[in-house]
Design a protein around this motif. Structure first.
Motif, PDB file in Angstrom:
ATOM      1  N   ARG A 112     -47.105  81.841  51.970  1.00  0.00           N
ATOM      2  CA  ARG A 112     -46.257  81.473  50.823  1.00  0.00           C
ATOM      3  C   ARG A 112     -46.412  79.971  50.538  1.00  0.00           C
ATOM      4  O   ARG A 112     -45.442  79.220  50.571  1.00  0.00           O
TER       5      ARG A 112
ATOM      6  N   TRP B 201     -46.400  77.891  48.211  1.00  0.00           N
ATOM      7  CA  TRP B 201     -46.018  77.390  46.908  1.00  0.00           C
ATOM      8  C   TRP B 201     -44.564  76.967  46.907  1.00  0.00           C
ATOM      9  O   TRP B 201     -43.762  77.417  47.704  1.00  0.00           O
ATOM     10  N   ARG B 202     -44.290  76.107  45.961  1.00  0.00           N
ATOM     11  CA  ARG B 202     -42.912  75.717  45.647  1.00  0.00           C
ATOM     12  C   ARG B 202     -42.872  75.555  44.131  1.00  0.00           C
ATOM     13  O   ARG B 202     -43.727  74.875  43.554  1.00  0.00           O
ATOM     14  N   PHE B 203     -41.930  76.211  43.495  1.00  0.00           N
ATOM     15  CA  PHE B 203     -41.795  76.152  42.042  1.00  0.00           C
ATOM     16  C   PHE B 203     -40.464  75.483  41.717  1.00  0.00           C
ATOM     17  O   PHE B 203     -39.421  75.924  42.184  1.00  0.00           O
ATOM     18  N   ILE B 204     -40.505  74.446  40.910  1.00  0.00           N
ATOM     19  CA  ILE B 204     -39.288  73.769  40.469  1.00  0.00           C
ATOM     20  C   ILE B 204     -39.209  73.963  38.967  1.00  0.00           C
ATOM     21  O   ILE B 204     -40.057  73.464  38.220  1.00  0.00           O
TER      22      ILE B 204
ATOM     23  N   VAL C 184     -45.432  73.132  39.834  1.00  0.00           N
ATOM     24  CA  VAL C 184     -45.974  74.021  40.863  1.00  0.00           C
ATOM     25  C   VAL C 184     -46.636  73.179  41.934  1.00  0.00           C
ATOM     26  O   VAL C 184     -47.555  72.401  41.655  1.00  0.00           O
ATOM     27  N   ILE C 185     -46.151  73.343  43.141  1.00  0.00           N
ATOM     28  CA  ILE C 185     -46.614  72.554  44.278  1.00  0.00           C
ATOM     29  C   ILE C 185     -47.251  73.474  45.309  1.00  0.00           C
ATOM     30  O   ILE C 185     -46.693  74.523  45.635  1.00  0.00           O
TER      31      ILE C 185
ATOM     32  N   LYS D 139     -47.643  73.882  48.933  1.00  0.00           N
ATOM     33  CA  LYS D 139     -47.046  73.429  50.193  1.00  0.00           C
ATOM     34  C   LYS D 139     -47.929  73.949  51.324  1.00  0.00           C
ATOM     35  O   LYS D 139     -47.935  75.140  51.619  1.00  0.00           O
TER      36      LYS D 139
ATOM     37  N   SER E  39     -49.426  74.650  54.968  1.00  0.00           N
ATOM     38  CA  SER E  39     -49.051  74.868  56.372  1.00  0.00           C
ATOM     39  C   SER E  39     -50.316  74.861  57.215  1.00  0.00           C
ATOM     40  O   SER E  39     -51.350  75.387  56.797  1.00  0.00           O
TER      41      SER E  39
ATOM     42  N   ALA F 135     -51.817  78.435  45.064  1.00  0.00           N
ATOM     43  CA  ALA F 135     -50.828  77.868  44.143  1.00  0.00           C
ATOM     44  C   ALA F 135     -51.383  77.844  42.720  1.00  0.00           C
ATOM     45  O   ALA F 135     -50.660  78.098  41.754  1.00  0.00           O
TER      46      ALA F 135
ATOM     47  N   PHE G  69     -41.052  64.353  45.029  1.00  0.00           N
ATOM     48  CA  PHE G  69     -41.076  65.768  45.393  1.00  0.00           C
ATOM     49  C   PHE G  69     -41.215  65.985  46.898  1.00  0.00           C
ATOM     50  O   PHE G  69     -41.379  67.121  47.344  1.00  0.00           O
TER      51      PHE G  69
ATOM     52  N   ASP H  64     -50.051  68.427  50.824  1.00  0.00           N
ATOM     53  CA  ASP H  64     -49.433  69.108  49.686  1.00  0.00           C
ATOM     54  C   ASP H  64     -49.978  68.525  48.391  1.00  0.00           C
ATOM     55  O   ASP H  64     -50.374  67.359  48.341  1.00  0.00           O
TER      56      ASP H  64
END
Length: 185
Positions: free
Chosen positions: A43, A45-48, A93-94, A96, A98, A112, A147, A153
């Motif tokens: 997972r 991704w990070r969506f703001i 859209v970031i 992230k 790991s 992403a 962010f 990232d």
């Protein structure tokens, strides 16, 4: 619109206005992004989602970044806080990243990126236009700090969404033989 038509006629709209996708539609759009290819279920991704008055928060970040960037002229500094208001919704859209022995950072960044395209296509199916933008602010150190991005990232884009204004222009399909090599039968 069937899936093949959607993919073969992918396009962007730079001129976007209200109405924006509803909250229910935004959830569908983001869920499409969450279905992006995701090796090892990281997972990455990070969506703001910035909408309505919330776009001011992104405008403030971009303005501070522009002011702190010695390479930008006054016109660019003046433009920065207006950018989030070019559409009723902006999704940052970031990627992230790991640490994982089988999934390198590049693959997570690409995941992403796939999420951005999936969200833009979902918006199109729902009757909205969109455009994926990046530019100087996607890599700006101040924006990265705002962010809270770790070293690997990346902001892969800002997805602007709204109701398309004006004519839809779909670019000509590139010639297969210029970009594709078929080997075997």
């Amino acid at each position: 619109m069937d899936a093949i038509d959607l993919l073969l006629n992918r396009h962007s709209h730079a001129n976007l206005a209200a109405p924006a996708p509803t909250q229910e539609e935004l959830e569908i759009i983001v869920q499409a992004g969450l279905r992006a290819p995701d090796h090892a279920h990281l997972r990455p991704w990070r969506f703001i989602v910035y909408q309505g008055d919330g776009r001011q928060e992104l405008a403030d970040i971009l303005e501070r970044a522009a002011i702190n960037n010695p390479d930008l002229d006054q016109a660019a500094i003046d433009k920065a806080p207006k950018m989030p208001f070019r559409a009723p919704v902006v999704i940052t859209v970031i990627a992230k990243v790991s640490a994982h022995p089988k999934v390198p950072p590049l693959e997570q960044h690409l995941s992403a990126g796939c999420a951005v395209m999936a969200m833009q296509q979902a918006a199109l199916v729902l009757g909205y236009g969109g455009i994926w933008r990046s530019g100087v602010y996607a890599t700006d150190p101040y924006v990265r700090d705002a962010f809270e991005l770790a070293e690997q990232d990346e902001i892969v884009g800002f997805l602007y969404l709204g109701t398309a204004q004006g004519e839809t222009r779909i670019a000509a399909m590139p010639l297969l033989d210029k970009y594709v090599e078929f080997i075997g039968d």
